[in-house]
Write an enzyme that holds these catalytic residues in place. Structure first.
Site, PDB file in Angstrom:
ATOM      1  N   ARG A   1       0.480  -1.471   0.339  1.00  0.00           N
ATOM      2  CA  ARG A   1       0.153  -0.041   0.130  1.00  0.00           C
ATOM      3  C   ARG A   1       0.949   1.291  -0.305  1.00  0.00           C
ATOM      4  O   ARG A   1       0.629   2.122  -0.331  1.00  0.00           O
ATOM      5  CB  ARG A   1      -1.354   0.100   1.532  1.00  0.00           C
ATOM      6  CG  ARG A   1      -2.257  -1.234   1.053  1.00  0.00           C
ATOM      7  CD  ARG A   1      -2.491  -0.942   2.143  1.00  0.00           C
ATOM      8  NE  ARG A   1      -3.673  -1.552   2.761  1.00  0.00           N
ATOM      9  CZ  ARG A   1      -5.220  -1.684   1.659  1.00  0.00           C
ATOM     10  NH1 ARG A   1      -5.553  -0.322   0.955  1.00  0.00           N
ATOM     11  NH2 ARG A   1      -5.714  -3.067   2.268  1.00  0.00           N
TER      12      ARG A   1
ATOM     13  N   LYS B   1      -4.386 -18.415   3.595  1.00  0.00           N
ATOM     14  CA  LYS B   1      -5.478 -19.282   4.491  1.00  0.00           C
ATOM     15  C   LYS B   1      -5.706 -18.207   5.209  1.00  0.00           C
ATOM     16  O   LYS B   1      -5.480 -17.116   5.239  1.00  0.00           O
ATOM     17  CB  LYS B   1      -5.701 -20.292   4.159  1.00  0.00           C
ATOM     18  CG  LYS B   1      -4.656 -20.499   5.715  1.00  0.00           C
ATOM     19  CD  LYS B   1      -4.548 -20.032   6.717  1.00  0.00           C
ATOM     20  CE  LYS B   1      -3.362 -20.043   7.705  1.00  0.00           C
ATOM     21  NZ  LYS B   1      -3.557 -19.282   8.582  1.00  0.00           N
TER      22      LYS B   1
ATOM     23  N   ARG C   1      -7.727 -10.104  17.229  1.00  0.00           N
ATOM     24  CA  ARG C   1      -8.885  -9.525  17.937  1.00  0.00           C
ATOM     25  C   ARG C   1      -9.490  -8.436  17.597  1.00  0.00           C
ATOM     26  O   ARG C   1     -10.958  -8.170  17.831  1.00  0.00           O
ATOM     27  CB  ARG C   1      -7.931  -8.927  19.731  1.00  0.00           C
ATOM     28  CG  ARG C   1      -7.806  -9.843  20.477  1.00  0.00           C
ATOM     29  CD  ARG C   1      -7.522  -9.686  21.675  1.00  0.00           C
ATOM     30  NE  ARG C   1      -8.484  -8.947  22.299  1.00  0.00           N
ATOM     31  CZ  ARG C   1      -8.325  -8.071  23.235  1.00  0.00           C
ATOM     32  NH1 ARG C   1      -7.131  -8.604  24.309  1.00  0.00           N
ATOM     33  NH2 ARG C   1      -9.616  -7.318  23.875  1.00  0.00           N
TER      34      ARG C   1
END
Length: 322
Positions: free
Chosen positions: A34, A94, A164
């Site tokens: 990016r 994955k 999280r």
């Protein structure tokens, strides 16, 4: 020679870049990120001749044959779509995407364009894991009746950590649980019964998850994943006349132990070279050389079936990303 590009510059991208050196015929020619600063640093560190400060810049490089998408998984869909739209073959880390609809969209886009696309479920290309699957299929432990597998990390992880953060597709299931679920799928296919429970974090992602998969054959898979303790990441495959143990980490084991009724345990060693990512890269190159648009080791059907399972488990435990 297969010319590789890497999209993203994090830890797994670095490990993949190192393992590409072990693959005959692989040439890492470009990296995209990016930001130009990140791409330039990564290129310098891994001796990559070209770098791009955008995903589209990398995807537009006509001297790249295949791109490895190594972003956090919340960005897999967007990054892979950029590559497919540019006509590039893709190996995407994955889990493939966050859910079945976005996975299906990418698979259909690749099929419509005739472009190679594969999920980087490296366990399904690991030579020892494949040998174990063959042993089970050949009756080495009799009729297979179950598999137990777990993958847990100790933490603690701060709320903003990708494991999280709900915005990043956080939680144990997609990051860690995909391995036990994929092992069960590799051995038994699609279950007829799925039950799951989880303790959720304040952010609404799963911290500690248990899964039971039931099959009409009578086989049972008992699986777990978590962010609250180091589980050992081992697995056992049980049959009517024996058992195969896969020690930590079961998705890249250093050995397997075959227990047959009435016989001494037999250790099946593995040759551990590099980080283990070279096997999936070699499979991509084999498929491209053969003109295939999907891998027989990691077929689209397996990716779609596993993400369908993960969606169903998330629904049961109450984890939602939108």
């Amino acid at each position: 020679m297969t010319r590789w590009g890497i999209l993203a510059t994090g830890n797994i991208a670095a490990r993949f870049a190192e393992d590409l050196r072990l693959v005959p015929g692989a040439d890492l020619v470009a990296v995209g990120s990016r930001t130009p600063e990140s791409a330039e640093r990564f290129a310098a560190r891994h001796d990559i001749p070209r770098w791009y400060g955008s995903w589209t810049g990398l995807a537009a490089d006509d001297e790249v044959d295949v791109i490895y998408v190594a972003t956090p998984h919340a960005a897999h869909h967007a990054a892979t779509r950029v590559c497919l739209d540019a006509g590039r073959a893709v190996l995407v880390e994955k889990p493939f995407t966050l859910d079945l609809p976005t996975t299906t969209e990418l698979v259909e886009a690749a099929r419509a364009r005739g472009i190679f696309l594969m999920e980087a479920m490296w366990m399904r290309t690991n030579p020892l894991v494949l040998r174990v699957v063959d042993l089970v299929a050949d009756g080495a432990i009799g009729e297979p009746t179950g598999v137990r597998a777990d993958f847990g990390l100790a933490g603690p992880f701060p709320p903003e950590h990708r494991l999280r953060a709900r915005a990043l597709g956080g939680g144990a299931l997609l990051d860690l649980g995909v391995y036990p679920v994929s092992l069960a799928h590799l051995l038994f296919g699609v279950p007829q019964h799925v039950r799951a429970w989880a303790k959720l974090s304040p952010e609404g992602v799963d911290e500690n998850t248990g899964i039971v998969l039931g099959y009409d054959s009578g086989a049972v898979a008992t699986l777990s994943c978590g962010l609250v303790g180091p589980s050992g990441a081992s697995a056992s495959i049980v049959g009517t006349t024996g058992r195969i143990d896969l020690p930590e980490p079961f998705f890249r084991p250093g050995a397997a132990v075959l227990h047959r009724a009435g016989a001494e345990p037999e250790t099946l060693p593995a040759e551990l070279v590099g980080g283990g990512y070279q096997h999936e890269a070699a499979e991509v190159q084999r498929c491209l050389a053969a003109g295939l648009t999907e891998s027989p080791l990691v077929p689209h059907s397996a990716t779609l079936e596993v993400i369908t399972l993960l969606d169903g488990i998330r629904e049961q435990i109450g984890v939602h990303y939108s």
